[in-house]
Design a protein around this motif. Sequence first.
Motif, PDB file in Angstrom:
ATOM      1  N   LEU A  58       0.835  -1.209   0.000  1.00 23.50           N
ATOM      2  CA  LEU A  58       0.000   0.000   0.000  1.00 23.50           C
ATOM      3  C   LEU A  58       0.868   1.257   0.000  1.00 23.50           C
ATOM      4  CD1 LEU A  58      -2.937   1.009   0.117  1.00 23.50           C
ATOM      5  CD2 LEU A  58      -2.735   1.026   2.617  1.00 23.50           C
ATOM      6  N   LEU A  59       1.935   1.234   0.785  1.00 22.69           N
ATOM      7  CA  LEU A  59       2.868   2.373   0.792  1.00 22.69           C
ATOM      8  C   LEU A  59       3.562   2.505  -0.562  1.00 22.69           C
ATOM      9  CD1 LEU A  59       4.424   1.905   4.340  1.00 22.69           C
ATOM     10  CD2 LEU A  59       3.108   3.899   3.575  1.00 22.69           C
ATOM     11  N   GLU A  60       3.854   1.371  -1.196  1.00 21.93           N
ATOM     12  CA  GLU A  60       4.471   1.412  -2.528  1.00 21.93           C
ATOM     13  C   GLU A  60       3.517   2.010  -3.547  1.00 21.93           C
ATOM     14  OE1 GLU A  60       7.253   1.146  -5.483  1.00 21.93           O
ATOM     15  OE2 GLU A  60       7.525   0.908  -3.312  1.00 21.93           O
ATOM     16  N   LEU A  61       2.239   1.706  -3.408  1.00 21.98           N
ATOM     17  CA  LEU A  61       1.247   2.305  -4.293  1.00 21.98           C
ATOM     18  C   LEU A  61       1.222   3.822  -4.115  1.00 21.98           C
ATOM     19  CD1 LEU A  61      -0.927   1.512  -6.374  1.00 21.98           C
ATOM     20  CD2 LEU A  61      -2.575   1.450  -4.496  1.00 21.98           C
ATOM     21  N   GLY A  62       1.348   4.271  -2.857  1.00 21.30           N
ATOM     22  CA  GLY A  62       1.445   5.704  -2.602  1.00 21.30           C
ATOM     23  C   GLY A  62       2.689   6.303  -3.229  1.00 21.30           C
ATOM     24  N   ASP A  67       5.429   9.563  -7.476  1.00 18.73           N
ATOM     25  CA  ASP A  67       6.324   9.622  -8.639  1.00 18.73           C
ATOM     26  C   ASP A  67       5.579  10.115  -9.881  1.00 18.73           C
ATOM     27  OD1 ASP A  67       8.340   8.697  -7.064  1.00 18.73           O
ATOM     28  OD2 ASP A  67       8.531   6.733  -8.007  1.00 18.73           O
ATOM     29  N   ALA A  68       4.338   9.649 -10.043  1.00 18.04           N
ATOM     30  CA  ALA A  68       3.529  10.130 -11.167  1.00 18.04           C
ATOM     31  C   ALA A  68       3.227  11.619 -11.023  1.00 18.04           C
ATOM     32  CB  ALA A  68       2.226   9.329 -11.253  1.00 18.04           C
ATOM     33  N   LEU A  69       2.980  12.058  -9.785  1.00 18.31           N
ATOM     34  CA  LEU A  69       2.746  13.485  -9.529  1.00 18.31           C
ATOM     35  C   LEU A  69       3.988  14.308  -9.873  1.00 18.31           C
ATOM     36  CD1 LEU A  69       0.862  15.684  -8.385  1.00 18.31           C
ATOM     37  CD2 LEU A  69       1.792  15.173  -6.113  1.00 18.31           C
ATOM     38  N   ALA A  70       5.173  13.758  -9.566  1.00 15.01           N
ATOM     39  CA  ALA A  70       6.417  14.452  -9.905  1.00 15.01           C
ATOM     40  C   ALA A  70       6.569  14.582 -11.419  1.00 15.01           C
ATOM     41  CB  ALA A  70       7.606  13.704  -9.315  1.00 15.01           C
ATOM     42  N   THR A  71       6.234  13.508 -12.142  1.00 19.87           N
ATOM     43  CA  THR A  71       6.283  13.565 -13.609  1.00 19.87           C
ATOM     44  C   THR A  71       5.314  14.616 -14.138  1.00 19.87           C
ATOM     45  OG1 THR A  71       6.907  11.231 -13.777  1.00 19.87           O
ATOM     46  CG2 THR A  71       5.919  12.239 -15.722  1.00 19.87           C
ATOM     47  N   ARG A  72       4.119  14.629 -13.583  1.00 22.86           N
ATOM     48  CA  ARG A  72       3.118  15.609 -14.009  1.00 22.86           C
ATOM     49  C   ARG A  72       3.592  17.037 -13.721  1.00 22.86           C
ATOM     50  NH1 ARG A  72      -2.221  15.790 -15.361  1.00 22.86           N
ATOM     51  NH2 ARG A  72      -3.419  17.598 -14.676  1.00 22.86           N
ATOM     52  N   ALA A  73       4.193  17.244 -12.549  1.00 22.46           N
ATOM     53  CA  ALA A  73       4.703  18.579 -12.203  1.00 22.46           C
ATOM     54  C   ALA A  73       5.822  19.009 -13.140  1.00 22.46           C
ATOM     55  CB  ALA A  73       5.187  18.588 -10.752  1.00 22.46           C
ATOM     56  N   VAL A  86      -3.487   7.969 -18.952  1.00 25.35           N
ATOM     57  CA  VAL A  86      -2.281   7.809 -19.754  1.00 25.35           C
ATOM     58  C   VAL A  86      -1.042   7.968 -18.878  1.00 25.35           C
ATOM     59  CG1 VAL A  86      -0.931   8.780 -21.667  1.00 25.35           C
ATOM     60  CG2 VAL A  86      -3.419   8.583 -21.855  1.00 25.35           C
ATOM     61  N   LEU A  87      -1.103   8.934 -17.950  1.00 25.07           N
ATOM     62  CA  LEU A  87       0.008   9.141 -17.017  1.00 25.07           C
ATOM     63  C   LEU A  87       0.178   7.927 -16.108  1.00 25.07           C
ATOM     64  CD1 LEU A  87       2.154  11.012 -15.810  1.00 25.07           C
ATOM     65  CD2 LEU A  87       0.387  11.976 -14.343  1.00 25.07           C
ATOM     66  N   ALA A  88      -0.933   7.383 -15.604  1.00 25.27           N
ATOM     67  CA  ALA A  88      -0.865   6.211 -14.727  1.00 25.27           C
ATOM     68  C   ALA A  88      -0.274   5.018 -15.475  1.00 25.27           C
ATOM     69  CB  ALA A  88      -2.257   5.876 -14.195  1.00 25.27           C
ATOM     70  N   ARG A  89      -0.689   4.842 -16.722  1.00 19.56           N
ATOM     71  CA  ARG A  89      -0.165   3.740 -17.537  1.00 19.56           C
ATOM     72  C   ARG A  89       1.337   3.909 -17.748  1.00 19.56           C
ATOM     73  NH1 ARG A  89       0.637   2.813 -23.061  1.00 19.56           N
ATOM     74  NH2 ARG A  89       0.214   0.640 -23.750  1.00 19.56           N
ATOM     75  N   LEU A 221       9.770  18.219  -4.551  1.00 19.17           N
ATOM     76  CA  LEU A 221       8.953  17.970  -3.356  1.00 19.17           C
ATOM     77  C   LEU A 221       8.107  16.703  -3.516  1.00 19.17           C
ATOM     78  CD1 LEU A 221       7.834  21.614  -2.468  1.00 19.17           C
ATOM     79  CD2 LEU A 221       9.490  20.187  -1.252  1.00 19.17           C
ATOM     80  N   ALA A 222       7.620  16.456  -4.735  1.00 19.39           N
ATOM     81  CA  ALA A 222       6.851  15.227  -4.970  1.00 19.39           C
ATOM     82  C   ALA A 222       7.737  13.995  -4.792  1.00 19.39           C
ATOM     83  CB  ALA A 222       6.237  15.252  -6.362  1.00 19.39           C
ATOM     84  N   PHE A 223       8.952  14.051  -5.324  1.00 27.07           N
ATOM     85  CA  PHE A 223       9.871  12.926  -5.146  1.00 27.07           C
ATOM     86  C   PHE A 223      10.290  12.784  -3.680  1.00 27.07           C
ATOM     87  CE2 PHE A 223      10.958  13.033  -9.821  1.00 27.07           C
ATOM     88  CZ  PHE A 223      10.564  11.721 -10.068  1.00 27.07           C
TER      89      PHE A 223
END
Length: 333
Positions: A58-62, A67-73, A86-89, A221-223
Amino acid sequence: MAVPSVSGSWRRKVTGLLRPVFAVAGLGMLALLVRKAGPQELGGVLLAAAPWLPWVALLELGRQGMDALATRASYGARAEHVPLKVLARAQLIGTAVSSMAPAGRAAAEATKAALLSPHMGGATATAAAATSQAASLAAGGLISFPCAAASFLLTGWSAFTLAMLGHGVVLVVASTGLRACMRARKPCAWLARRSQRWAHHTEQFRVTACHGTLLPWGPVLAFLGSRTLQVAQYAVLTHAVGIDTSLVQALFSQGLYLCALAVGSLVPGQLGVSDGAFALAAGVLDTTTARAMSVALLSHLVQLVFVAAGALTPLVWRVRPAPRPASPSPVYR
């Protein structure tokens, strides 16, 4: 243009040969460590810790979400052009690449850029991928400093402390240097001269990279959030195997993992490398070799689940190809 092509082909062949060699070496080291720790004792510890694995997953899913949020930022204002699915994929596929490919993080960012470029153009996606890589380096460096402080509290000025401190300094300097090169004219001009394919993309790449501060704090900060969740993972794992856990020990475990990651970057999944690092640090953690090794082995197991999910994603989750944007604009803020 023939020479770069031959050189690139040669490097790919060498990498292709080295990958299985390092994989076999890692597996051999892991087998020796298991034999030394005692297979029966190790198996007992792993079975006792198994009920805690869903919490680690569950923590890994978080972490994947951060990491996806960092990519988006890293894409700034143009991130709104990338659908969340698409980002999640891309994140799932990038996770599999990151764990198995040499220099995994860089390979993962390149993979995500290739998957997301239809939504914003190749130069913008590549600049965002490089920004994300720089942010990942910076976050890994910044989290290494509290890890080094934890190591100092446990071991004083030991090799562990100096390795974590040096690791932090090197990563922060590398992150800053990468971003500076991205924003400089001369490296981009050199790339344009070397590659006809990239000649018309380099200026767009540089202008995109020049938006925002030298260190892109949004992705950083996301990372950092992702690394903080990883500290929590190690707190759960050390507790699960029967180690008397505190925040200091969790931070020390995180620093140990990051140093092993740096040393074993060419070994798929760091098999044998992180296990050896934890076995070596059993005395610091005030536990047996089997329990210390179990922390790394359980981490591999959770990692394997997400690698399998990422590897299967292109087969079971398909998306419609997106039309390429007519004029991608520099957007990072």
